[in-house]
Structure formats: C-alpha cells, structure tokens
Design an enzyme around this catalytic site. Structure first.
Site, PDB file in Angstrom:
ATOM      1  N   HIS A  41      45.652  60.689  39.491  1.00  0.00           N
ATOM      2  CA  HIS A  41      46.051  62.058  39.864  1.00  0.00           C
ATOM      3  C   HIS A  41      47.448  62.015  40.470  1.00  0.00           C
ATOM      4  O   HIS A  41      47.627  61.738  41.652  1.00  0.00           O
ATOM      5  CB  HIS A  41      45.036  62.627  40.862  1.00  0.00           C
ATOM      6  CG  HIS A  41      45.197  64.105  41.066  1.00  0.00           C
ATOM      7  ND1 HIS A  41      44.178  65.008  40.874  1.00  0.00           N
ATOM      8  CD2 HIS A  41      46.275  64.846  41.426  1.00  0.00           C
ATOM      9  CE1 HIS A  41      44.615  66.228  41.112  1.00  0.00           C
ATOM     10  NE2 HIS A  41      45.884  66.166  41.451  1.00  0.00           N
ATOM     11  N   HIS A  53      51.334  64.040  39.946  1.00  0.00           N
ATOM     12  CA  HIS A  53      52.128  65.083  39.282  1.00  0.00           C
ATOM     13  C   HIS A  53      53.565  64.605  39.073  1.00  0.00           C
ATOM     14  O   HIS A  53      54.258  64.265  40.037  1.00  0.00           O
ATOM     15  CB  HIS A  53      52.134  66.359  40.113  1.00  0.00           C
ATOM     16  CG  HIS A  53      50.792  67.026  40.203  1.00  0.00           C
ATOM     17  ND1 HIS A  53      50.432  68.079  39.402  1.00  0.00           N
ATOM     18  CD2 HIS A  53      49.708  66.759  40.978  1.00  0.00           C
ATOM     19  CE1 HIS A  53      49.194  68.463  39.690  1.00  0.00           C
ATOM     20  NE2 HIS A  53      48.722  67.673  40.644  1.00  0.00           N
ATOM     21  N   HIS A 113      41.467  70.735  38.841  1.00  0.00           N
ATOM     22  CA  HIS A 113      41.559  70.791  40.305  1.00  0.00           C
ATOM     23  C   HIS A 113      40.494  71.748  40.837  1.00  0.00           C
ATOM     24  O   HIS A 113      40.383  72.881  40.350  1.00  0.00           O
ATOM     25  CB  HIS A 113      42.919  71.348  40.737  1.00  0.00           C
ATOM     26  CG  HIS A 113      44.073  70.411  40.592  1.00  0.00           C
ATOM     27  ND1 HIS A 113      44.496  69.916  39.397  1.00  0.00           N
ATOM     28  CD2 HIS A 113      44.908  69.900  41.539  1.00  0.00           C
ATOM     29  CE1 HIS A 113      45.549  69.138  39.606  1.00  0.00           C
ATOM     30  NE2 HIS A 113      45.818  69.101  40.897  1.00  0.00           N
ATOM     31  N   GLU A 138      39.648  71.921  46.868  1.00  0.00           N
ATOM     32  CA  GLU A 138      40.745  71.509  47.740  1.00  0.00           C
ATOM     33  C   GLU A 138      41.115  72.708  48.629  1.00  0.00           C
ATOM     34  O   GLU A 138      40.874  72.682  49.830  1.00  0.00           O
ATOM     35  CB  GLU A 138      41.948  71.071  46.890  1.00  0.00           C
ATOM     36  CG  GLU A 138      43.168  70.662  47.689  1.00  0.00           C
ATOM     37  CD  GLU A 138      44.430  70.571  46.817  1.00  0.00           C
ATOM     38  OE1 GLU A 138      44.481  71.183  45.744  1.00  0.00           O
ATOM     39  OE2 GLU A 138      45.384  69.895  47.248  1.00  0.00           O
ATOM     40  N   ASP A 197      48.772  62.078  44.371  1.00  0.00           N
ATOM     41  CA  ASP A 197      49.048  63.476  44.018  1.00  0.00           C
ATOM     42  C   ASP A 197      50.527  63.662  43.673  1.00  0.00           C
ATOM     43  O   ASP A 197      50.865  64.348  42.726  1.00  0.00           O
ATOM     44  CB  ASP A 197      48.643  64.439  45.152  1.00  0.00           C
ATOM     45  CG  ASP A 197      48.116  65.773  44.627  1.00  0.00           C
ATOM     46  OD1 ASP A 197      48.139  65.977  43.406  1.00  0.00           O
ATOM     47  OD2 ASP A 197      47.697  66.608  45.445  1.00  0.00           O
TER      48      ASP A 197
HETATM   49 ZN    ZN Z   1      47.080  67.772  42.029  1.00  0.00          ZN
END
Ligand code: ZN
Length: 329
Positions: free
Chosen positions: A12, A14, A190, A193, A271
């Site tokens: 995970h 980005h 996702h 969260e 992330d």
């Molecule tokens: Zn993410």
C-alpha cells in the site's frame, strides 16, 4: 534484530505521495526545504483525512509529463532500495495526470514501462495498482477498471478505490468493481480509516475486494475482526500514517498488534514516503519500540504480504523463497 537488513514489502504505497525533496526541488526549483516541510510533506500530524488529501496536489501537479512520471518512478525505487524492499505494489490514479495532454492510457503505459526498467535495475519485484477515487464519476471509475483489463499481464495488476471515504458515497464505484470481478482482475479498496467498521462491511458487500486498504477500524466490531480472520481477508495496514493523519492519537493506541494477535492477515505499509514523511526502516523501529515487535512479527507480516500479493504463483513462490533465505541476526 537488524531492521535495515530485514527483507520488506509494500502493498500500500501511493506514487503521488512519495516524491523525495530532491526530486521535487529538481522539478520545481522554487520549492526549498522549508516550503517542502510546510506545504508538501506531512512530517507530523494533520487534522483529518481531508487535510491530508489537500496536500496531495502539490506532488501530483509536478507529475504531468512523461519525463516527470519516469523520474518519479526512479526516485521511488531508490527509496525502496534503501529500505530493502523486495516486493512493492504501487498505486496511483491515471486520470489525475492529464494536465499537459497525456491520456490516462498514455500515463499507464509510461509508468508501466518505467516499472519494468526500475524492477530490472534494482531487483525489486513490482506491480501497479490503478486507483479510482471516491469523488470520481461512475464513468471515470469504469475507465480505470478497463485500463486494468487492457494492461492485464503487464505490471498493472489491480483496481483500487481511494480518496475521501467519509466525504463521498460508494455507489458510483460499484459497477467498475463488478466489471473487474467479472473479468478476473485483482481488487483492493480503502475502507475503515476515516470511517468505522460499517464502511468496511459496506465495502466488502458492495465491491467484493480481495484485500482492504487500512481496515484498521474493524477493531471496533469483534464480529468483523472474526470475519476478516476466518475469510483470510488481508488488511494493508499503514500504522505511522494513521497516527499522522490522526486516526489514532499515538502509535500505542493503534490496533495493529491486536489485529495481528487476533489472526487477521495483515502487512506493514507506509502509504506514502513524503505524505506521510516516513520510511519502512523508521516505521519498523517505531513498531519495535511501541509493541516489542521483532523478527517474528516482521517476517510474518512480509509473508502475509506475499501470500496476498497480486502476483502469479510462480513469482510469489520465488519471492517467498527469497524471504525464507533470510537468516535472523
Ligand atoms: Zn492509501
């Protein structure tokens, strides 16, 4: 324990949240280190996910040409090498790179080629995940799913749903995920969260992803924790980022250890490398300091990641062999 030497994974991560200061300064010399820390990176806490997302365009706007996209990929693989990452799945939304005339298909082709090159250069196995975003129309979501299909068999491996979970409904994304499922494409999304367990249930029910991005707030519903463990639904957990965007006040409050002990298959991920400003080496040290995690937990999480990786089985097995060759120091 030798954290730097541990073989690591990233499921995970980005692409558009990971540009190093050096690359950003090269692409836009007006950004000095102070500006970088104030407007681009997230070195400490922000108020919520929306505040976090407001910072994203500062990197994305620099990634609008073929040269910049290629430089971004090279820059990120260099960072992964420093963390001894052996396998990385990196995600981004191709529709967000059209400001200077590239089409989403051009963007995927360029990044896909750059992944081929950098995987060969660094020995890091890699796959790409294409994101539709919560605020995208059903049409853009479907175009993203079709791009995953078009590039099936290359580095492009899966469809993801990202962005503001709390601010936008799931409905416009449903058909794209149905298309992906019907065409045998891997899927993650996702959830859990910015919103609680109800969002994870809704995502599982409506999108039928194979994995969940984050999913950490599942801890608030014991029935959901059991469901994830029993059905082997993998959580891509990003603990340091969750603390920086204030899902949890301190790492001590983060449920990663509880979820792990409850038998939920999970992996450790950053992330982003700039938003948040973190590395895997640093994050592993934080987990070791906070929860007493060591080789056993870290290697188990890497193994979980490879089991859940969006890969053909022969490549999965060769990476698993690489992991098993690591001798605890
Ligand atoms: Zn993410």
């Amino acid at each position: 324990m030798d954290i730097a030497a541990l073989p690591k994974t990233e499921l995970h991560l980005h692409l558009d949240c990971s540009l190093s200061y050096d690359l950003i300064h090269r692409l836009n010399p007006e950004v000095d280190r102070a500006t970088f820390l104030r407007d681009v990176a997230l070195p400490e806490k922000c108020s919520d996910l929306a505040d976090f997302l407001r910072r994203v365009p500062n990197q994305m706007n620099l990634m609008q040409t073929e040269d910049a996209l290629r430089a971004t990929v090279t820059d990120l693989f260099t960072q992964l090498q420093a963390d001894n990452v052996i396998y990385a799945e990196i995600r981004f939304a191709p529709h967000q790179h059209q400001q200077q005339g590239l089409s989403p298909e051009d963007v995927v082709r360029i990044v896909n080629e750059a992944f081929d090159l950098e995987s060969a250069n660094t020995g890091i196995e890699s796959r790409l995940i294409l994101c539709t975003l919560r605020h995208f129309t059903a049409e853009a979501a479907m175009e993203t799913a079709k791009l995953v299909h078009l590039f099936q068999g290359t580095r492009v491996a899966a469809l993801d749903l990202a962005a503001d979970e709390a601010g936008f409904p799931i409905e416009p994304q449903v058909a794209a995920f149905r298309y992906a499922r019907e065409h045998g494409l891997f899927r993650t999304a996702h959830a859990g969260e910015a919103k609680g367990p109800e969002s994870v249930w809704e995502t599982l029910d409506r999108l039928a992803p194979i994995r969940i991005g984050h999913g950490v707030r599942s801890i608030e519903d014991p029935r959901l924790v059991n469901h994830l463990a029993e059905n082997n639904i993998h959580l891509e957990v990003c603990p340091a980022c969750n603390v920086m965007i204030d899902v949890y006040d301190r790492l001590e409050d983060h449920p990663i250890d509880k979820l792990y002990r409850a038998g939920v298959p999970l992996s450790i991920n950053t992330d982003g490398r700039t938003l948040p400003l973190i590395t895997q080496n640093l994050q592993y040290q934080m987990l070791a300091d906070t929860f007493g995690w060591g080789d056993t937990e870290f290697l188990a999480c890497a193994r979980n990641a490879l089991k859940a990786a969006f890969l053909p089985d022969n490549i999965r097995q060769s990476l698993m062999n690489r992991l098993n060759q690591y001798h605890v120091r």
